[in-house]
Scaffold this active site. Structure first.
Site, short mmCIF file in Angstrom:
data_model
loop_
_atom_site.label_atom_id
_atom_site.label_comp_id
_atom_site.label_asym_id
_atom_site.label_seq_id
_atom_site.Cartn_x
_atom_site.Cartn_y
_atom_site.Cartn_z
N ASP A 1 0.59 3.61 2.27
CA ASP A 1 0.37 4.18 3.61
C ASP A 1 -0.77 5.20 3.51
OD1 ASP A 1 0.99 4.03 6.31
OD2 ASP A 1 2.21 5.83 6.22
N ASP B 1 0.86 -1.20 0.00
CA ASP B 1 0.00 0.00 0.00
C ASP B 1 0.89 1.24 0.00
OD1 ASP B 1 0.38 1.01 3.00
OD2 ASP B 1 0.31 -1.16 3.00
N1 LIG Z 1 1.27 1.30 5.69
C1 LIG Z 1 1.80 0.45 6.55
N2 LIG Z 1 2.30 0.89 7.73
C2 LIG Z 1 2.87 0.03 8.59
N3 LIG Z 1 2.96 -1.28 8.39
C3 LIG Z 1 2.47 -1.76 7.24
N4 LIG Z 1 2.44 -3.00 6.76
C4 LIG Z 1 1.85 -2.96 5.56
N5 LIG Z 1 1.50 -1.69 5.25
C5 LIG Z 1 1.88 -0.92 6.29
#
Ligand SMILES: Nc1ncnc2[nH]cnc12
Ligand SMILES: CSC[C@H]1O[C@H](OP(=O)(O)O)[C@H](O)[C@@H]1O
Length: 301
Positions: free
Chosen positions: A216, A214
Site C-alpha cells: 500500500d 504491494d
Molecule cells: N494497496 C491496495 N489497496 C487497495 N486495493 C489493492 N489491491 C491491490 N493492492 C491494493
C-alpha cells in the site's frame, strides 16, 4: 433427492485483478446468465475441473472494464447461485498492512471491515427483510480446505487476517493506510465487501485467498502502490493460484457435508417479515437466492 438434502457441490471461483480465465477448466463454455438484479460482470466460464462442476467469473470482466465500485455484486452472486454453485472462492489482489506479509504472500482471511459506501449490499429490503449473521464472515469449512490443499501443494499460506474493504477506485491516503493498521487490519482491497455479505445471504460458503501485491503506501522502505506493481506480482503468482484452484477441486468431495458452520442454511433463521406482509415481486426476485426457504410461500401467493 430428499427435500432437505444439501445441493450437490459446485465450486465457483471469482477471479480478481489479473485473473480473467482458468485454462485448466475442461468442457468449458462461456455462458450468459440473466438475473433479476441486472447483468453480471461477464459471461461465466462453466465446465469441470478434476471431475467437479465449476463456474469461473472474472470479477472485473475480461479485459478489466469494470472498476471495483462499478461491479454488480448482487448480479454476480445471484448468477453463480442460479448456476448451482454451492461454494465461492474469491481470488483477490490486496495491499499488505503488515511487515510480515510481503508481496507474494497468500492470506486466507477470516474477517472483514466494510468501509465501502456506494454499493448495493443486500438482496433483501422493503417487502422482505432479512438479517444474517456476519460474525464469522468466512466459511471455515472452505477456509480449512483451502489452507490444507495449499500446504499440500507446497504453497505458503497465512491462515486468518482482517481484510479492510475500501471504496476505491483510488488507493488509500497514507493517513488511511495508517488508520487501517492501527485498527489491526492485515490487508486492504476494494472488492470483498459486499461480495462476502451477499454470498452469506445467498447461503453460499465463501472464502478468499488474498494475494498480496504491494505494501500500500505506509511502508517507509517501499514506494506507493502502482497498478503495474500489482499486475507484475500477480502474473508471477497466477500459476500458483491456478494450482490451488485445481487442487481444491480435486479434494472438494471430501469436505464435510453439510457445512458445519451452517452457511448453507442461514435463511432458516434470518427472515423477519411475516409471510402475509411480504411483497410478491420482491419474493419473486429472490427465486435463486432464497428459493429454498421461499418456495412454499411463493406458491401460496
Ligand atoms: N494497496 C491496495 N489497496 C487497495 N486495493 C489493492 N489491491 C491491490 N493492492 C491494493
Ligand atoms: C488493480 S489493483 C486494485 C484492484 O485490485 C483488487 O481487485 P480484486 O479484489 O478484484 O483482485 C482491488 O480490490 C482493486 O479492485
Amino acid at each position: 433427492m430428499p427435500e432437505d438434502a444439501p445441493s450437490p457441490p459446485m465450486l465457483g471461483v471469482i477471479g480478481g485483478s489479473g485473473i480473467y480465465d482458468i485454462e485448466e477448466i475442461e468442457n468449458a463454455r462461456w455462458e450468459w446468465v440473466e438475473t433479476p438484479f441486472g447483468a453480471p460482470s461477464d459471461r461465466i466460464l462453466v465446465g469441470d475441473l478434476a471431475g467437479l462442476p465449476v463456474a469461473f467469473l472474472p470479477r472485473h470482466g475480461r479485459g478489466h472494464p469494470l472498476p471495483p465500485n462499478g461491479v454488480n455484486y448482487r448480479a454476480n452472486i445471484d448468477a453463480l447461485k442460479r448456476l448451482g454453485v454451492t461454494d465461492i472462492l474469491s481470488l483477490s489482489a490486496v495491499g499488505s498492512l503488515r511487515e510480515d506479509l510481503p508481496p507474494g504472500a497468500f492470506v486466507v482471511t477470516d474477517q472483514f471491515i466494510d468501509r465501502t459506501i456506494q454499493r448495493e449490499k443486500s438482496f433483501f429490503g422493503a417487502g422482505l427483510v432479512a438479517h444474517v449473521s456476519m460474525a464469522e464472515p468466512v466459511c471455515n469449512r472452505l477456509g480449512d480446505l483451502v489452507e490444507r490443499v495449499a500446504r499440500e501443494e507446497g504453497l505458503r499460506v497465512h491462515r486468518g487476517g482482517t481484510y479492510l474493504a475500501m471504496e476505491g477506485p483510488q488507493f488509500s491516503s497514507r493517513a488511511e493506510s495508517e488508520l487501517y493498521r492501527s485498527w489491526g487490519c492485515d490487508v486492504v482491497g476494494m472488492t470483498n465487501m459486499p461480495e462476502a455479505k451477499l454470498a452469506r445471504e445467498a447461503e453460499l460458503c465463501y472464502a478468499t485467498v488474498a494475494m498480496v501485491t504491494d505494501f500500500d503506501c505506509w511502508h517507509p522502505d517501499h514506494g506507493n502502490v502502482e497498478v503495474e506493481d500489482v499486475i507484475r506480482v500477480l502474473q508471477a503468482n497466477a500459476s500458483k493460484a491456478r494450482t490451488l484452484v485445481t487442487a481444491l477441486a480435486e479434494s472438494f468431495d471430501h469436505r464435510p457435508v453439510p457445512c458445519g458452520q451452517g452457511c448453507d442454511r442461514v435463511l432458516d433463521t434470518a427472515l423477519i417479515t411475516m409471510p402475509e406482509a411480504r411483497d410478491a415481486e420482491t419474493v419473486r426476485r429472490l427465486d435463486a437466492v432464497a428459493g429454498r426457504v421461499l418456495t412454499t410461500d411463493t406458491e401460496e401467493t
